[in-house]
Design a protein around this motif. Structure first.
Motif, PDB file in Angstrom:
ATOM      1  N   UNK A 120       0.840  -1.197   0.000  1.00  0.00           N
ATOM      2  CA  UNK A 120       0.000   0.000   0.000  1.00  0.00           C
ATOM      3  C   UNK A 120       0.872   1.244   0.000  1.00  0.00           C
ATOM      4  N   UNK A 121       0.355   2.336  -0.630  1.00  0.00           N
ATOM      5  CA  UNK A 121       1.211   3.507  -0.776  1.00  0.00           C
ATOM      6  C   UNK A 121       1.047   4.502   0.362  1.00  0.00           C
ATOM      7  N   UNK A 122      -0.116   4.548   1.006  1.00  0.00           N
ATOM      8  CA  UNK A 122      -0.321   5.617   1.989  1.00  0.00           C
ATOM      9  C   UNK A 122       0.203   5.295   3.387  1.00  0.00           C
ATOM     10  N   UNK A 123       0.053   4.035   3.891  1.00  0.00           N
ATOM     11  CA  UNK A 123       0.543   3.810   5.240  1.00  0.00           C
ATOM     12  C   UNK A 123       2.069   3.832   5.302  1.00  0.00           C
ATOM     13  N   UNK A 124       2.594   4.065   6.530  1.00  0.00           N
ATOM     14  CA  UNK A 124       4.046   4.047   6.695  1.00  0.00           C
ATOM     15  C   UNK A 124       4.594   2.637   6.614  1.00  0.00           C
TER      16      UNK A 124
ATOM     17  N   UNK B 204       0.360   3.431  10.773  1.00  0.00           N
ATOM     18  CA  UNK B 204       0.625   4.853  10.524  1.00  0.00           C
ATOM     19  C   UNK B 204       1.283   5.399  11.781  1.00  0.00           C
ATOM     20  N   UNK B 205       2.525   5.916  11.637  1.00  0.00           N
ATOM     21  CA  UNK B 205       3.046   6.528  12.842  1.00  0.00           C
ATOM     22  C   UNK B 205       4.546   6.578  12.900  1.00  0.00           C
TER      23      UNK B 205
ATOM     24  N   UNK C  22      12.740  -8.766   1.118  1.00  0.00           N
ATOM     25  CA  UNK C  22      12.335  -7.420   0.728  1.00  0.00           C
ATOM     26  C   UNK C  22      13.560  -6.519   0.609  1.00  0.00           C
ATOM     27  N   UNK C  23      14.486  -6.648   1.543  1.00  0.00           N
ATOM     28  CA  UNK C  23      15.640  -5.762   1.545  1.00  0.00           C
ATOM     29  C   UNK C  23      16.647  -6.119   0.476  1.00  0.00           C
TER      30      UNK C  23
ATOM     31  N   UNK D 236       7.357  -3.895  11.582  1.00  0.00           N
ATOM     32  CA  UNK D 236       8.723  -4.016  11.065  1.00  0.00           C
ATOM     33  C   UNK D 236       8.879  -3.194   9.793  1.00  0.00           C
ATOM     34  N   UNK D 237       7.876  -3.267   8.921  1.00  0.00           N
ATOM     35  CA  UNK D 237       7.942  -2.569   7.640  1.00  0.00           C
ATOM     36  C   UNK D 237       7.951  -1.059   7.830  1.00  0.00           C
ATOM     37  N   UNK D 238       7.270  -0.586   8.888  1.00  0.00           N
ATOM     38  CA  UNK D 238       7.173   0.862   9.062  1.00  0.00           C
ATOM     39  C   UNK D 238       8.385   1.441   9.765  1.00  0.00           C
ATOM     40  N   UNK D 239       9.202   0.613  10.408  1.00  0.00           N
ATOM     41  CA  UNK D 239      10.382   1.135  11.095  1.00  0.00           C
ATOM     42  C   UNK D 239      10.101   1.687  12.474  1.00  0.00           C
TER      43      UNK D 239
ATOM     44  N   UNK E 183      11.738 -10.301   5.545  1.00  0.00           N
ATOM     45  CA  UNK E 183      12.395  -8.988   5.543  1.00  0.00           C
ATOM     46  C   UNK E 183      13.659  -9.033   4.691  1.00  0.00           C
TER      47      UNK E 183
END
Lengths: 262, 236
Positions: free
Chosen positions: A65-69, A86-87, A258-259, A169-172, A255
């Motif tokens: 998704x493009x909008x969430x962090x 989100x955050x 992805x990385x 994890x994806x959002x950091x 992960x």
């Protein structure tokens, strides 16, 4: 002669939300159920071979998704859940906490309006996240998590928690450790089925979900529904703990994949 | 020890095993030490990186910006409140930018800044306990490129934080290669915002696309992509 050490649980949906040691605290005993559980105990010994001890196929995609962090879609067998994080972001003054981040979880079922069962699910996920997220780094902020059920074919709570952990994890967002959830069901023969599907859950006597962390494999959350003995609880706990190592390895592999594109 | 560099580390992993028991840990913004075993909790995920002679750090990828003192960012003025502007920098709260923090601004000579303007500014105060504060001057009172930008056009682009760090690093050839073929003006904010301006709208869009696409590209791929883009802009 009933042995002193053996006690019986009779409980409805019951949730612990803290780090608990190996031996769970016993809350209460209901005398009228002892004869039933005694029968169950006998049959449990005889039917050990009916255990099913494998998890269903795990797969995930991150960052769709493009909008969430951060976001993640995790499927365990046919059960599929998407989470978005989100955050840390702005928070309403009424919800603001002075020393840590406010964690907000919204669970959306596939169809229908959210009801009490959904609220309980939100509360369980939120309490697990509070243990895991380092909220002290972001006071007066909010971390919002949205969990959307795509398909429910059993073990919904564990799939939700796994997908929330991957989305975090994806959002950091800073975390103390990861969390991995594993479900198991006890059928009326006393056998333990790992990662039950809908049919197995409905025909079972008890369904237990454990959430572990990856430092010392301690328990973060227990959610248990049904009728089970202390012995069965301990067996489920150790089986699920072993299975959680597989889930943590899956997180790391996802992960890394992805990385490797970065 | 050297093998573990470049590997993925996740929260909760014990770094003492990876880095050898003779190393001592300094607490950084992103790690937490528990006493006794020199056991370090990795709080952010991702690559373990190494810089001579003895610094290891964990590089992570995220979209959300967290203010750091000294970072140059692009903010959007949202409101005026008393003696300060409230600026949206994409963090968890609005930052403040005082009127007097512009070059040659005095109480009588107010700066020409309106609501909705884009400003390139620097963080003066940025920690988790206080409201972030920005300034548009450096220590000696000069603007040094900071201040209002974009009055006469241009485009503001939002990208992930790691892309900004990649594009600003000296090894990345993106801006140099683009500059060989195009005339453009760019301002890069550490909060993931990039302001781009070229002569025509088409060139602006082309540069914006080039920046977004270079996130997963190596230097060679970037050079190829830039030359293809320059050809297509001319008409081939």
């Amino acid at each position: 002669m009933w042995p002193m050490g053996l006690l019986v649980y009779y409980t409805n949906q019951f949730t612990y939300n803290c780090l608990i040691p190996n031996t769970p605290k016993v809350n209460h005993v209901k005398i009228e159920n002892i004869s039933r559980s005694f029968k169950t105990l006998n049959r449990h010994v005889a039917f050990m071979e009916s255990e099913i001890s494998k998890l269903r196929q795990l797969s995930s995609t991150l960052g769709d998704l493009s909008r969430p962090d951060g976001d993640a879609t995790v499927s365990q067998g046919d059960t599929c859940v998407t989470s978005a994080v989100y955050g840390p972001g702005e928070v309403k003054v009424t919800k603001e906490l002075l020393d840590k981040a406010t964690i907000d979880v919204v669970y959306k079922p596939k169809s229908g309006l959210p009801g009490c069962a959904e609220k309980l699910l939100e509360r369980t996920i939120r309490n697990s996240c509070e243990t895991v997220i380092l909220g002290n780094l972001h006071p007066r902020s909010s971390i919002s998590i949205t969990v959307q059920e795509i398909q429910n074919r059993g073990s919904l709570l564990s799939c939700c928690i796994n997908s929330t952990c991957m989305a975090l994890l994806d959002s950091g967002v800073s975390m103390r450790y990861l969390m991995a959830a594993v479900s198991c069901a006890i059928n009326d023969n006393g056998g333990i089925i790992m990662d039950p599907n809908t049919l197995q859950e409905q025909s079972s006597v008890a369904v237990l979900t454990f959430v572990f962390e990856n430092c010392n494999y301690g328990v973060i959350t227990v959610s248990a529904k049904g009728c089970y003995t202390l012995d069965q609880f301990q067996q489920c706990l150790s089986k699920c703990r072993d299975a959680s190592k597989y889930v943590f390895q899956f997180f790391k592999d996802s992960i890394s994949k992805k990385l490797s594109k970065q | 020890m050297v093998d573990s560099v470049g590997k993925v580390v996740l929260p909760g992993e014990n770094l003492t095993d990876l880095l050898g028991s003779d190393s001592t840990f300094e607490s950084s913004a992103w790690s937490r030490n528990t006493t006794g075993d020199r056991f370090s909790d990795r709080v952010k995920t991702w690559f373990l990186k190494f810089k001579e002679p003895n610094i290891y750090w964990v590089d992570s990828f995220q979209k959300r910006y967290i203010p750091q003192r000294g970072d140059s960012v692009i903010g959007i003025i949202t409101t005026k409140a008393g003696d300060v502007f409230r600026v949206d920098v994409g963090a968890s709260e609005l930052a403040t930018l005082p009127y007097l923090a512009f070059e040659s601004a005095t109480k009588r000579n107010r700066p020409d800044v309106k609501v909705g303007d884009i400003v390139y500014c620097k963080f003066l105060v940025a920690n988790k306990d206080m409201e972030p504060e920005l300034v548009c001057i450096d220590g000696s009172g000069k603007s040094a490129g900071l201040g209002v930008i974009g009055r006469d056009g241009g485009m503001l682009l939002q990208v992930p934080i790691n892309l900004v760090q990649k594009v600003l690093s000296p090894e990345c050839v993106l801006f140099k290669t683009l500059g060989k073929n195009l005339k453009y003006e760019v301002a890069v904010g550490m909060n993931g915002r990039i302001w781009i301006k070229c002569h025509t709208v088409m060139e602006t869009i082309a540069v914006a696309n080039a920046i977004s696409v270079s996130q997963h590209m190596t230097n060679q791929d970037i050079q190829k992509m830039c030359s293809q883009m320059a050809d297509s802009l001319v008409g081939f």
